[in-house]
Design a protein around this motif. Structure first.
Motif, PDB file in Angstrom:
ATOM      1  N   UNK A 200     -21.264  -6.170 -31.465  1.00 12.53           N
ATOM      2  CA  UNK A 200     -20.584  -5.571 -30.310  1.00 12.53           C
ATOM      3  C   UNK A 200     -19.696  -6.632 -29.656  1.00 12.53           C
ATOM      4  N   UNK A 201     -18.571  -6.172 -29.097  1.00 13.23           N
ATOM      5  CA  UNK A 201     -17.652  -7.075 -28.410  1.00 13.23           C
ATOM      6  C   UNK A 201     -17.895  -7.017 -26.904  1.00 13.23           C
ATOM      7  N   UNK A 202     -18.204  -8.160 -26.304  1.00 12.93           N
ATOM      8  CA  UNK A 202     -18.462  -8.244 -24.870  1.00 12.93           C
ATOM      9  C   UNK A 202     -17.328  -9.004 -24.181  1.00 12.93           C
ATOM     10  N   UNK A 203     -16.599  -8.355 -23.262  1.00 15.63           N
ATOM     11  CA  UNK A 203     -15.495  -9.029 -22.571  1.00 15.63           C
ATOM     12  C   UNK A 203     -15.941 -10.166 -21.663  1.00 15.63           C
ATOM     13  N   UNK A 204     -17.211 -10.098 -21.224  1.00 16.66           N
ATOM     14  CA  UNK A 204     -17.720 -11.142 -20.336  1.00 16.66           C
ATOM     15  C   UNK A 204     -19.237 -11.217 -20.453  1.00 16.66           C
ATOM     16  N   UNK A 205     -19.835 -12.143 -19.717  1.00 13.59           N
ATOM     17  CA  UNK A 205     -21.288 -12.280 -19.724  1.00 13.59           C
ATOM     18  C   UNK A 205     -21.922 -11.148 -18.908  1.00 13.59           C
ATOM     19  N   UNK A 206     -23.091 -10.665 -19.354  1.00 19.11           N
ATOM     20  CA  UNK A 206     -23.794  -9.565 -18.684  1.00 19.11           C
ATOM     21  C   UNK A 206     -25.268  -9.915 -18.515  1.00 19.11           C
ATOM     22  N   UNK A 207     -25.858  -9.379 -17.442  1.00 20.71           N
ATOM     23  CA  UNK A 207     -27.296  -9.550 -17.198  1.00 20.71           C
ATOM     24  C   UNK A 207     -27.869  -8.276 -16.610  1.00 20.71           C
ATOM     25  N   UNK A 208     -29.103  -7.987 -16.973  1.00 20.13           N
ATOM     26  CA  UNK A 208     -29.876  -6.946 -16.307  1.00 20.13           C
ATOM     27  C   UNK A 208     -31.324  -7.425 -16.300  1.00 20.13           C
ATOM     28  N   UNK A 231     -29.561  -3.445 -23.897  1.00 19.36           N
ATOM     29  CA  UNK A 231     -28.205  -3.041 -23.515  1.00 19.36           C
ATOM     30  C   UNK A 231     -28.152  -1.578 -23.112  1.00 19.36           C
ATOM     31  N   UNK A 232     -28.701  -0.695 -23.934  1.00 17.75           N
ATOM     32  CA  UNK A 232     -28.599   0.738 -23.640  1.00 17.75           C
ATOM     33  C   UNK A 232     -29.528   1.167 -22.513  1.00 17.75           C
ATOM     34  N   UNK A 233     -30.479   0.316 -22.132  1.00 20.02           N
ATOM     35  CA  UNK A 233     -31.361   0.631 -21.014  1.00 20.02           C
ATOM     36  C   UNK A 233     -30.850   0.032 -19.697  1.00 20.02           C
ATOM     37  N   UNK A 234     -29.766  -0.728 -19.737  1.00 22.19           N
ATOM     38  CA  UNK A 234     -29.297  -1.458 -18.561  1.00 22.19           C
ATOM     39  C   UNK A 234     -28.715  -0.507 -17.513  1.00 22.19           C
ATOM     40  N   UNK A 235     -29.421  -0.383 -16.378  1.00 14.78           N
ATOM     41  CA  UNK A 235     -28.957   0.451 -15.259  1.00 14.78           C
ATOM     42  C   UNK A 235     -28.776  -0.377 -13.983  1.00 14.78           C
ATOM     43  N   UNK A 236     -29.128  -1.663 -14.053  1.00 13.36           N
ATOM     44  CA  UNK A 236     -28.994  -2.567 -12.904  1.00 13.36           C
ATOM     45  C   UNK A 236     -28.181  -3.776 -13.366  1.00 13.36           C
ATOM     46  N   UNK A 237     -26.964  -3.498 -13.780  1.00 11.96           N
ATOM     47  CA  UNK A 237     -26.147  -4.465 -14.498  1.00 11.96           C
ATOM     48  C   UNK A 237     -25.391  -5.410 -13.564  1.00 11.96           C
ATOM     49  N   UNK A 238     -25.371  -6.691 -13.948  1.00  9.18           N
ATOM     50  CA  UNK A 238     -24.521  -7.693 -13.306  1.00  9.18           C
ATOM     51  C   UNK A 238     -23.544  -8.224 -14.351  1.00  9.18           C
ATOM     52  N   UNK A 239     -22.299  -8.440 -13.945  1.00  8.39           N
ATOM     53  CA  UNK A 239     -21.299  -8.980 -14.852  1.00  8.39           C
ATOM     54  C   UNK A 239     -20.669 -10.229 -14.236  1.00  8.39           C
ATOM     55  N   UNK A 240     -20.249 -11.117 -15.106  1.00  8.29           N
ATOM     56  CA  UNK A 240     -19.630 -12.365 -14.654  1.00  8.29           C
ATOM     57  C   UNK A 240     -18.123 -12.170 -14.548  1.00  8.29           C
ATOM     58  N   UNK A 241     -17.571 -12.460 -13.358  1.00  8.39           N
ATOM     59  CA  UNK A 241     -16.131 -12.341 -13.115  1.00  8.39           C
ATOM     60  C   UNK A 241     -15.502 -13.726 -13.214  1.00  8.39           C
ATOM     61  N   UNK A 242     -14.823 -14.014 -14.319  1.00  7.80           N
ATOM     62  CA  UNK A 242     -14.242 -15.358 -14.491  1.00  7.80           C
ATOM     63  C   UNK A 242     -13.140 -15.679 -13.481  1.00  7.80           C
ATOM     64  N   UNK A 243     -12.539 -14.636 -12.901  1.00  7.13           N
ATOM     65  CA  UNK A 243     -11.458 -14.892 -11.949  1.00  7.13           C
ATOM     66  C   UNK A 243     -11.981 -15.502 -10.649  1.00  7.13           C
ATOM     67  N   UNK A 244     -13.248 -15.206 -10.327  1.00  9.18           N
ATOM     68  CA  UNK A 244     -13.857 -15.756  -9.108  1.00  9.18           C
ATOM     69  C   UNK A 244     -14.972 -16.741  -9.409  1.00  9.18           C
ATOM     70  N   UNK A 513     -15.564  -4.757 -17.896  1.00 12.00           N
ATOM     71  CA  UNK A 513     -16.649  -5.643 -18.329  1.00 12.00           C
ATOM     72  C   UNK A 513     -17.625  -4.966 -19.296  1.00 12.00           C
ATOM     73  N   UNK A 514     -17.455  -3.668 -19.532  1.00 16.02           N
ATOM     74  CA  UNK A 514     -18.342  -2.974 -20.465  1.00 16.02           C
ATOM     75  C   UNK A 514     -18.046  -3.364 -21.909  1.00 16.02           C
ATOM     76  N   UNK A 515     -19.048  -3.338 -22.788  1.00 19.66           N
ATOM     77  CA  UNK A 515     -18.834  -3.713 -24.191  1.00 19.66           C
ATOM     78  C   UNK A 515     -17.960  -2.696 -24.920  1.00 19.66           C
ATOM     79  N   UNK A 516     -17.468  -3.094 -26.077  1.00 22.03           N
ATOM     80  CA  UNK A 516     -16.639  -2.209 -26.903  1.00 22.03           C
ATOM     81  C   UNK A 516     -16.843  -2.583 -28.361  1.00 22.03           C
TER      82      UNK A 516
END
Length: 521
Positions: A200-208, A231-244, A513-516
Motif C-alpha cells: 500500500x502507498x502511504x502519503x504520510x506517517x499514520x498512527x492509531x 489499518x482497516x480497523x483504524x477509527x481514531x487516526x492521527x496523521x503526520x503533517x510535514x508542512x507543520x 493522508x489516506x493510503x492508496x
C-alpha cells in the motif's frame, strides 16, 4: 517378402496403432473421470468447510436472472476469536478481550449488488453507527451494528443477530437482501498473510493507538496481516503533517475508515485475483484461509456459489464501484430520550439524510428499485405524530402533507424523541412503496420503519428535530410558501445549514493522508 506377407505386416501395424489410440483414449477418459471425481470431491470438501447461520426473512431472488443483493458482514465478536488462541492472545490488546467487549457487532456492513444482465457488481457501505429503528422494537432505535449483538437480548427483550440485521436493512432502508455472508478479524489477517502480505502507498506517517496502526514512513510499503488489520480497523487516526511538523487528528471516525477500507479492498481483491489465477496452489491456500471461518445463510447453496462464480468471472474485483450511504454527523453528545439509559458520545452516532439516502439507494438498486414514484399521494392515508416536542408541529406537518395530496387521517402526540432526532416514516407490512413515497416528500433527518399491520393509517409519520416537507409544485415559485413542515423559513434554513455543515456525502474526496494503491510496475 511376398505380397501376402506385406499385407499381414501392414494389417498388424494398423491394429497396433488402433490399440495405442484406444489405449490413449481410454487413459484420457479415465484421467478425466479421475479429475472430475476429484474435482467434485474437492469442491464439496471445501464447501463443507463453510459455516452456516440461520437467517430468516431473506428476500427470495426473482426468477429470470434478476439482480440480487448479498449482505457482507465483518463480525467483530471477540468471544468467537478465542478458538484461534494464538491470534487472540496476540491481538486482544488492540481490540479487547471477550470479557471486555461482549457480543458481536457488524464492524463492517456492506451490500453487494449483482446484476446478471449487465454482468456488473456494485458495493454500498452502510456506516456502522447509523441510527435506525429496530424491527419489532416498538420505537426502539439503535446503531445498525448493534442489531447483530446478541449480548443485548436479555435487557432489550429482542432477538438480536443476523436476522435482526437483515430485517433492519430491508425494512428501514428498503434494500432487499437475498443472501448473508459473514467473516471475522481472524479470517482477514489470515488472507493477507497467505498472500504474503500486501503493498500500500502511504502519503504520510499514520498512527492509531486503539487499533495498533503505526506507519513510520511514507511511500509504498509491505504490510503483513496484523498491520493490514490495524489499518482497516483504524477509527481514531492521527496523521503526520510535514508542512507543520506536527501530528493531527483525522476526526472522521468510522466514516473515514470506510473510505480507507474501500481503497484497501480494491488492492486486496486485485492481489487475490492475480494470485489465484497465476497458481492453483495459491488458490487452494486462499480457500483454506477463508472458508473455515466463513459463514453463509442456510439457503446459500453450492449451485448458487458456482453460478455466481461463472456469471461474474470477468468482473475485475479491484474496479467494483463503491459508495457510502450519505449521513448527518450530529453535533455534541447524542441523547436518546426515548430510551434514557442509552446515550452516545460525540461522533459515535450518524443519522440518515433525505432525499440523499433514498436517491442513493434507488440508484444503487437500479432496475430492481421500488417504483415509489408511481404511488399517488391521494392513495396514501397518513397519521402524523409529534415526536419533536415543538408545539403545533404535527398539525403543521399534516397541513404541508395534505397540500401535496396525501389524505390525513389523524394528528396526535408521541414520545419526545430528543433535541436531535430523526423523523420516522412507519408503513404497514407490504406497503414499502407507500413508505418510500412519503419519505421522498421529506428533506432532512428521516428514515423508514415497518410498523404493525394493525396501524390504522397506511403511513404513520413521527416528526423529528430537523426536517421539512416538500413544497407543492404549484407553490414552488411563491415567496410566501415555505418548504418547512412548521410553515416557517427558519426550519428550512436549519435543514439547509445542517446539510452544508454536517452532511457526509458518498462523494466526499479521500483525504490526502489516506493510503492508496501503489503505481503498477
Amino acid at each position: 517378402m511376398t505380397h501376402q506377407h506385406q499385407k499381414k505386416v501392414v494389417k498388424s501395424s494398423k491394429l497396433r496403432r488402433r490399440r495405442r489410440i484406444v489405449t490413449v483414449l481410454a487413459g484420457f477418459i479415465v484421467l478425466v473421470l479421475i479429475l472430475g471425481i476429484g474435482g467434485y470431491v474437492y469442491v464439496h470438501y471445501r464447501y463443507g468447510q463453510i459455516g452456516r447461520v440461520n437467517v430468516n426473512g431473506l428476500t427470495t431472488q426473482a426468477a429470470g436472472g434478476k439482480p440480487e443483493n448479498i449482505l457482507l458482514v465483518g463480525d467483530n465478536s471477540r468471544c468467537a476469536l478465542k478458538k484461534y488462541s494464538s491470534f487472540y492472545q496476540k491481538q486482544h490488546s488492540h481490540f479487547g478481550t471477550c470479557s471486555q467487549v461482549g457480543g458481536g457487532r457488524s464492524d463492517v456492513t456492506m451490500v453487494l449488488h449483482l446484476d446478471p444482465a449487465k454482468h456488473s457488481a456494485y458495493l454500498l457501505s452502510i456506516p456502522r453507527d447509523l441510527w435506525m429503528p429496530m424491527p419489532g422494537g416498538h420505537g426502539l432505535q439503535l446503531r445498525v451494528d448493534d442489531s447483530l449483538n446478541s449480548a443485548e437480548d436479555s435487557y432489550l427483550n429482542l432477538k438480536f443477530g443476523p436476522t435482526m440485521l437483515v430485517k433492519a436493512i430491508q425494512q428501514d432502508l428498503g434494500i432487499p437482501i437475498s443472501h448473508y455472508v459473514e467473516l471475522n478479524f481472524y479470517t482477514f489477517e489470515r488472507v493477507v498473510n497467505t498472500l504474503g502480505g500486501i503493498t500500500i502507498d502511504f502519503p504520510t506517517k499514520l498512527k492509531d493507538y486503539y487499533s495498533g496502526l503505526n506507519i513510520t514512513h511514507p511511500g509504498c510499503q509491505h504490510l503483513n496481516g496484523t498491520q493490514a488489520l490495524a489499518l482497516v480497523r483504524a477509527r481514531h487516526l492521527y496523521y503526520y503533517d510535514p508542512s507543520t511538523g506536527t501530528w493531527k487528528y483525522d476526526g472522521t471516525g468510522d466514516l473515514g475508515r470506510i473510505q480507507r477500507t474501500h481503497i484497501f479492498l480494491r488492492v486486496l481483491a486485485s492481489e487475490i485475483k492475480a494470485s489465484a489465477l497465476s497458481n492453483p496452489l495459491n488458490a487452494n491456500a486462499l480457500l483454506g484461509s477463508i472458508l473455515p471461518a466463513l459463514k453463509l445463510d442456510q439457503g446459500f447453496t453450492l449451485s448458487d456459489l458456482v453460478s455466481l462464480a461463472l456469471t461474474y468471472s470477468h468482473v475485475n474485483p479491484g474496479a467494483i464501484p463503491t459508495t457510502t450511504l450519505p449521513v448527518i454527523v450530529p453535533n455534541g453528545t447524542f441523547h436518546d430520550l426515548a430510551n434514557p439509559s442509552n446515550y452516545q458520545a460525540p461522533g459515535s452516532i450518524v443519522l440518515p439524510y433525505q432525499p440523499n439516502d433514498l436517491t442513493q439507494i434507488s440508484k444503487f438498486l437500479g432496475s430492481s428499485a421500488t417504483n415509489y414514484q408511481a404511488v399517488k399521494p391521494s392513495s396514501v392515508t397518513v397519521s402524523v405524530r409529534n415526536g419533536s416536542g415543538v408545539n403545533g408541529e404535527a398539525q403543521q406537518t399534516a397541513t404541508a402533507l395534505h397540500a401535496l395530496g396525501y389524505k390525513i387521517q389523524s394528528v396526535s402526540n408521541a414520545t419526545y424523541a430528543g433535541s436531535d432526532s430523526e423523523a420516522v416514516v412507519s408503513y404497514r407490512p407490504g406497503d414499502l412503496a407507500m413508505g418510500e413515497r412519503v419519505l421522498s416528500s421529506l428533506t432532512g433527518q428521516a428514515i423508514m420503519a415497518q410498523g404493525p399491520s394493525s396501524q390504522s393509517a397506511d403511513v404513520v409519520l413521527t416528526t423529528g428535530s430537523t426536517f421539512t416537507v416538500a413544497t407543492p409544485p404549484s407553490s414552488a415559485s411563491s415567496s410566501s410558501s415555505s418548504s418547512s413542515s412548521s410553515g416557517s423559513a427558519s426550519s428550512a434554513q436549519s435543514v439547509t445549514q445542517l446539510a452544508n455543515t454536517n452532511l457526509w456525502s458518498s462523494s466526499e474526496p479521500v483525504s490526502w493522508w489516506d493510503p492508496k494503491a501503489c503505481p503498477s510496475k
